[in-house]
Design an enzyme around this catalytic site. Structure first.
Site, PDB file in Angstrom:
ATOM      1  N   CYS A   1      -3.800  28.039  18.139  1.00 13.51           N
ATOM      2  CA  CYS A   1      -2.336  28.043  18.203  1.00 13.51           C
ATOM      3  C   CYS A   1      -1.725  27.454  16.939  1.00 13.51           C
ATOM      4  O   CYS A   1      -0.850  28.059  16.316  1.00 13.51           O
ATOM      5  CB  CYS A   1      -1.865  27.262  19.425  1.00 13.51           C
ATOM      6  SG  CYS A   1      -0.092  27.004  19.425  1.00 13.51           S
TER       7      CYS A   1
ATOM      8  N   CYS B   1      -0.078  31.019  16.981  1.00 14.05           N
ATOM      9  CA  CYS B   1       1.352  30.929  17.323  1.00 14.05           C
ATOM     10  C   CYS B   1       2.200  30.323  16.207  1.00 14.05           C
ATOM     11  O   CYS B   1       3.225  30.891  15.833  1.00 14.05           O
ATOM     12  CB  CYS B   1       1.543  30.073  18.574  1.00 14.05           C
ATOM     13  SG  CYS B   1       0.288  30.299  19.835  1.00 14.05           S
TER      14      CYS B   1
ATOM     15  N   TYR C   1      -1.696  15.836  14.671  1.00 16.82           N
ATOM     16  CA  TYR C   1      -2.740  15.908  15.704  1.00 16.82           C
ATOM     17  C   TYR C   1      -3.765  14.784  15.539  1.00 16.82           C
ATOM     18  O   TYR C   1      -4.163  14.144  16.502  1.00 16.82           O
ATOM     19  CB  TYR C   1      -3.428  17.278  15.679  1.00 16.82           C
ATOM     20  CG  TYR C   1      -2.748  18.264  16.588  1.00 16.82           C
ATOM     21  CD1 TYR C   1      -3.334  18.675  17.780  1.00 16.82           C
ATOM     22  CD2 TYR C   1      -1.497  18.781  16.268  1.00 16.82           C
ATOM     23  CE1 TYR C   1      -2.701  19.558  18.627  1.00 16.82           C
ATOM     24  CE2 TYR C   1      -0.848  19.663  17.105  1.00 16.82           C
ATOM     25  CZ  TYR C   1      -1.451  20.057  18.275  1.00 16.82           C
ATOM     26  OH  TYR C   1      -0.804  20.921  19.122  1.00 16.82           O
TER      27      TYR C   1
ATOM     28  N   GLU D   1       3.421  41.950  16.501  1.00 13.78           N
ATOM     29  CA  GLU D   1       4.027  40.840  15.760  1.00 13.78           C
ATOM     30  C   GLU D   1       3.769  40.975  14.253  1.00 13.78           C
ATOM     31  O   GLU D   1       4.680  40.802  13.433  1.00 13.78           O
ATOM     32  CB  GLU D   1       3.492  39.509  16.286  1.00 13.78           C
ATOM     33  CG  GLU D   1       3.994  39.207  17.695  1.00 13.78           C
ATOM     34  CD  GLU D   1       3.449  37.924  18.299  1.00 13.78           C
ATOM     35  OE1 GLU D   1       4.057  37.438  19.247  1.00 13.78           O
ATOM     36  OE2 GLU D   1       2.410  37.420  17.843  1.00 13.78           O
TER      37      GLU D   1
ATOM     38  N   ASP E   1      -8.492  29.493  26.659  1.00 15.39           N
ATOM     39  CA  ASP E   1      -8.902  30.894  26.441  1.00 15.39           C
ATOM     40  C   ASP E   1     -10.382  31.138  26.720  1.00 15.39           C
ATOM     41  O   ASP E   1     -10.782  32.276  26.996  1.00 15.39           O
ATOM     42  CB  ASP E   1      -8.613  31.318  24.987  1.00 15.39           C
ATOM     43  CG  ASP E   1      -7.123  31.470  24.713  1.00 15.39           C
ATOM     44  OD1 ASP E   1      -6.315  31.136  25.603  1.00 15.39           O
ATOM     45  OD2 ASP E   1      -6.768  31.910  23.604  1.00 15.39           O
TER      46      ASP E   1
ATOM     47  N   GLU F   1      24.742  35.942  28.911  1.00 16.62           N
ATOM     48  CA  GLU F   1      25.627  36.071  30.080  1.00 16.62           C
ATOM     49  C   GLU F   1      25.425  37.409  30.795  1.00 16.62           C
ATOM     50  O   GLU F   1      25.748  37.551  31.974  1.00 16.62           O
ATOM     51  CB  GLU F   1      27.095  35.876  29.697  1.00 16.62           C
ATOM     52  CG  GLU F   1      27.675  36.995  28.870  1.00 16.62           C
ATOM     53  CD  GLU F   1      29.136  36.745  28.472  1.00 16.62           C
ATOM     54  OE1 GLU F   1      29.935  36.363  29.339  1.00 16.62           O
ATOM     55  OE2 GLU F   1      29.468  36.935  27.285  1.00 16.62           O
TER      56      GLU F   1
HETATM   57  P1  NDP Z   1      -4.178  42.191  23.481  1.00 15.21           P
HETATM   58  O1  NDP Z   1      -5.175  42.132  24.578  1.00 15.21           O
HETATM   59  O2  NDP Z   1      -2.760  41.803  23.739  1.00 15.21           O
HETATM   60  O3  NDP Z   1      -4.132  43.686  22.902  1.00 15.21           O
HETATM   61  C1  NDP Z   1      -5.289  44.307  22.437  1.00 15.21           C
HETATM   62  C2  NDP Z   1      -4.891  45.673  21.950  1.00 15.21           C
HETATM   63  O4  NDP Z   1      -6.004  46.267  21.315  1.00 15.21           O
HETATM   64  C3  NDP Z   1      -4.460  46.597  23.061  1.00 15.21           C
HETATM   65  O5  NDP Z   1      -3.403  47.397  22.597  1.00 15.21           O
HETATM   66  C4  NDP Z   1      -5.718  47.429  23.307  1.00 15.21           C
HETATM   67  O6  NDP Z   1      -5.438  48.716  23.752  1.00 15.21           O
HETATM   68  C5  NDP Z   1      -6.280  47.519  21.915  1.00 15.21           C
HETATM   69  N1  NDP Z   1      -7.721  47.722  21.844  1.00 15.21           N
HETATM   70  C6  NDP Z   1      -8.690  47.009  22.453  1.00 15.21           C
HETATM   71  N2  NDP Z   1      -9.902  47.460  22.101  1.00 15.21           N
HETATM   72  C7  NDP Z   1      -9.688  48.473  21.230  1.00 15.21           C
HETATM   73  C8  NDP Z   1     -10.550  49.349  20.519  1.00 15.21           C
HETATM   74  N3  NDP Z   1     -11.871  49.267  20.611  1.00 15.21           N
HETATM   75  N4  NDP Z   1      -9.981  50.279  19.725  1.00 15.21           N
HETATM   76  C9  NDP Z   1      -8.642  50.383  19.618  1.00 15.21           C
HETATM   77  N5  NDP Z   1      -7.780  49.572  20.265  1.00 15.21           N
HETATM   78  C10 NDP Z   1      -8.304  48.642  21.073  1.00 15.21           C
HETATM   79  O7  NDP Z   1      -4.829  41.367  22.291  1.00 15.21           O
HETATM   80  P2  NDP Z   1      -4.252  40.718  20.980  1.00 15.21           P
HETATM   81  O8  NDP Z   1      -5.410  40.740  20.036  1.00 15.21           O
HETATM   82  O9  NDP Z   1      -2.973  41.340  20.539  1.00 15.21           O
HETATM   83  O10 NDP Z   1      -3.927  39.233  21.453  1.00 15.21           O
HETATM   84  C11 NDP Z   1      -4.935  38.450  22.083  1.00 15.21           C
HETATM   85  C12 NDP Z   1      -4.328  37.472  23.041  1.00 15.21           C
HETATM   86  O11 NDP Z   1      -3.670  36.448  22.317  1.00 15.21           O
HETATM   87  C13 NDP Z   1      -3.258  38.058  23.942  1.00 15.21           C
HETATM   88  O12 NDP Z   1      -3.791  38.597  25.106  1.00 15.21           O
HETATM   89  C14 NDP Z   1      -2.372  36.874  24.225  1.00 15.21           C
HETATM   90  O13 NDP Z   1      -2.827  36.234  25.372  1.00 15.21           O
HETATM   91  C15 NDP Z   1      -2.558  35.976  23.038  1.00 15.21           C
HETATM   92  N6  NDP Z   1      -1.363  36.017  22.173  1.00 15.21           N
HETATM   93  C16 NDP Z   1      -0.148  35.618  22.652  1.00 15.21           C
HETATM   94  C17 NDP Z   1       0.971  35.667  21.856  1.00 15.21           C
HETATM   95  C18 NDP Z   1       2.306  35.248  22.375  1.00 15.21           C
HETATM   96  O14 NDP Z   1       2.373  34.674  23.448  1.00 15.21           O
HETATM   97  N7  NDP Z   1       3.407  35.550  21.665  1.00 15.21           N
HETATM   98  C19 NDP Z   1       0.904  36.127  20.470  1.00 15.21           C
HETATM   99  C20 NDP Z   1      -0.406  36.543  20.081  1.00 15.21           C
HETATM  100  C21 NDP Z   1      -1.478  36.476  20.908  1.00 15.21           C
HETATM  101  P3  NDP Z   1      -5.165  49.080  25.305  1.00 15.21           P
HETATM  102  O15 NDP Z   1      -3.818  48.552  25.642  1.00 15.21           O
HETATM  103  O16 NDP Z   1      -5.257  50.543  25.335  1.00 15.21           O
HETATM  104  O17 NDP Z   1      -6.257  48.395  26.073  1.00 15.21           O
END
Ligand code: NDP
Length: 464
Positions: free
Chosen positions: A43, A48, A103, A189, A310, A451
């Site tokens: 984070c 983040c 930290y 993002e 995580d 609102e």
């Molecule tokens: P996510 O799980 O959100 O998204 C992963 C994406 O990658 C999905 O669109 C998925 O597609 C795609 N994907 C997975 N495997 C493949 C592949 N082999 N080939 C092509 N596409 C693929 O993961 P992120 O990496 O974006 O983020 C990880 C975690 O970090 C999040 O789940 C969240 O919990 C946390 N996070 C939170 C944030 C916040 O609160 N603002 C900001 C950043 C991270 P499909 O949808 O089709 O499965």
């Protein structure tokens, strides 16, 4: 009782590990935390915090343009307004150094001993640390695993040329052209950051739409806005391979077509950091995704070993890891078994525009409540006031999902300026079980976007 070196050994000094360690130490427990990277974890060091700083920094591009509509003389983009990427990265690095210092101080002030190295579990009460001075064996009554996750990259030819969000936050120069693979939080993002700073961004998603799991209307609005800003979204598309060329990287698709870019970033999810920890040898069980299996009190299959954050792949958000850390300390050190309530956790996506979301999406409510007639939906779509004079063509969407039988609001979703700030307040209302009638009885703050959430009267608003 056995004589251990510590009451608690925590492996991993990220958000969850630091919170649990310092709370336990503040209760007078003897605590050490083992970390092999920087204190603060994903984070603060790789997620983040640096991401949000880059989002803020990149959004000035829109702000400068918008200022012209309010009478400011703004130079044309180009020679007049320039951005210095290395300066932003340097300023961000300085802030992370400051936070790391904070930290360290929090741990020190609470009496937590920091140990640099890689921890490996050797038994129910024993951890071996591979550190700069060699191997040390330590013992504790309780062991807490809080090792977080790490980006996952699919195994395709040329994947070694791709970067992840870890490297994207520290690139020496802004890529002129970047392909971002994935449609989740991280991908949208970073697409927003690079696009706002002037990169040519192509986001490649295997699904028909970005952000699976979010409300459909919100997903559609964000995708439209991203495309209006010039981001290319290649839908239902997978990457076959990546090849290095003389002028950059070639991203090849299954039907033989390709695009050339300067960087390829993968944001295809994250995997729990469980390998090499000696977990299974110690009797801790992992699930099919290699996450540590825990009960409602974060206890693993071994009575003296707990896991939070995580690495357990429950809800992978910093505030959830913090809550799990707090609950762990109450359970283990205050004899007060406490579990985390995972309902109605609000979350935000710091895309441009951002998303705020809490509770059930419309589709989830239809399934959970027994059909479309069981769900009332209110939608409002408007141009934010800021953009009236500036003329920016960017819409906000707000949506309320209501249980028609009980009148309880079961979901609030928003894409548009300030949505994370607005939805945080609504999350309290949902936690309290607020009804739509109570939303309606709330007097709005005028003139705000927020609102709208208390003035939506017509079911299904704009698209009915
Ligand atoms: P996510 O799980 O959100 O998204 C992963 C994406 O990658 C999905 O669109 C998925 O597609 C795609 N994907 C997975 N495997 C493949 C592949 N082999 N080939 C092509 N596409 C693929 O993961 P992120 O990496 O974006 O983020 C990880 C975690 O970090 C999040 O789940 C969240 O919990 C946390 N996070 C939170 C944030 C916040 O609160 N603002 C900001 C950043 C991270 P499909 O949808 O089709 O499965």
């Amino acid at each position: 009782m056995a004589d251990y070196d510590y009451d608690l050994i925590t492996i991993g000094a990220g958000s969850g590990g630091v919170r649990a360690s310092r709370r336990a130490a503040a209760l007078g427990k003897r605590v050490c935390v083992i970390e092999n990277l920087r204190v603060g974890g994903t984070c603060v060091m790789r997620g983040c915090v640096p991401k949000k700083l880059l989002v803020i920094g990149s959004h000035f591009a829109d702000d400068f343009e918008d200022a012209a509509g309010y009478g400011w003389t703004v130079p044309e983009a180009g020679p007049g307004i320039t951005h210095d990427w290395p300066a932003l990265i340097k300023a961000k690095a300085k802030e992370l150094d400051r936070l790391e210092g904070v930290y360290h101080r929090i741990l020190r002030d609470n009496g937590v001993e920091e140990i640099t190295g890689t921890g490996r579990i050797k038994g129910p009460h024993t951890v071996e640390v591979d550190g700069p001075d060699g191997n040390t064996s330590l013992s504790a009554e309780t062991i807490l695993v809080a090792t977080g996750g790490w980006p996952y990259l699919p195994d395709i030819p040329g994947i070694e040329h791709a970067i992840t969000s870890n490297e994207a936050l520290d690139l020496a120069e802004l890529p002129k052209r970047i392909a971002i693979v994935g449609g989740g939080y991280i991908a949208v993002e970073f697409a927003g950051i690079f696009n706002a700073l002037g990169s040519d961004v192509t986001e490649i998603i295997r699904a028909p739409q970005i952000l699976r799991g979010f409300d459909e209307d919100v997903r559609d609005v964000l995708a439209q806005e991203m495309e209006k800003k010039g981001i290319t979204i290649r839908r239902e598309c997978i990457v076959r391979s990546i090849e290095k060329t003389e002028t950059g990287l070639s991203v090849l698709f299954p039907y033989g077509d390709a695009i050339e870019v300067d960087q390829v970033m993968y944001a295809t999810g994250r995997k729990p950091n469980t390998s090499g920890l000696g977990l299974e040898e110690a009797g801790v069980t992992l699930n099919g995704k290699s996450a540590i299996e825990v009960d409602e009190f974060s206890k693993t299959a071994v009575d003296s070993i707990y896991a939070i954050g995580d690495v357990t792949d429950r809800v992978n958000l910093t505030p959830v890891a913090l809550a799990e850390g707090e609950a762990f300390v109450r359970t283990v050190f205050l004899d007060d078994p406490t579990s985390v309530d995972y309902t109605n956790i609000a979350s935000a996506v710091f895309s441009q525009p951002p998303i705020g979301s809490v509770g059930m999406t419309e589709d989830e409510a239809v399934v959970a409540l027994g059909g479309e007639d069981a769900v009332d939906v209110y939608v409002s779509r408007f141009t934010p006031m800021k953009y009236t004079l500036s003329g920016r063509d960017e819409k906000t969407i707000m949506k309320i999902v209501v249980d028609a039988k009980t009148d309880r609001v079961v979901g609030c979703h928003m894409a548009g300026l300030d949505s994370p700030e607005i939805v945080q307040g609504l999350a309290i209302a949902l936690k309290c079980g607020a009804t739509k009638a109570q939303f309606d009885a709330t007097i709005g703050i005028h003139p705000t976007a927020a609102e709208e959430f208390v003035t939506m009267r017509d079911r299904r608003g704009y698209d009915s």
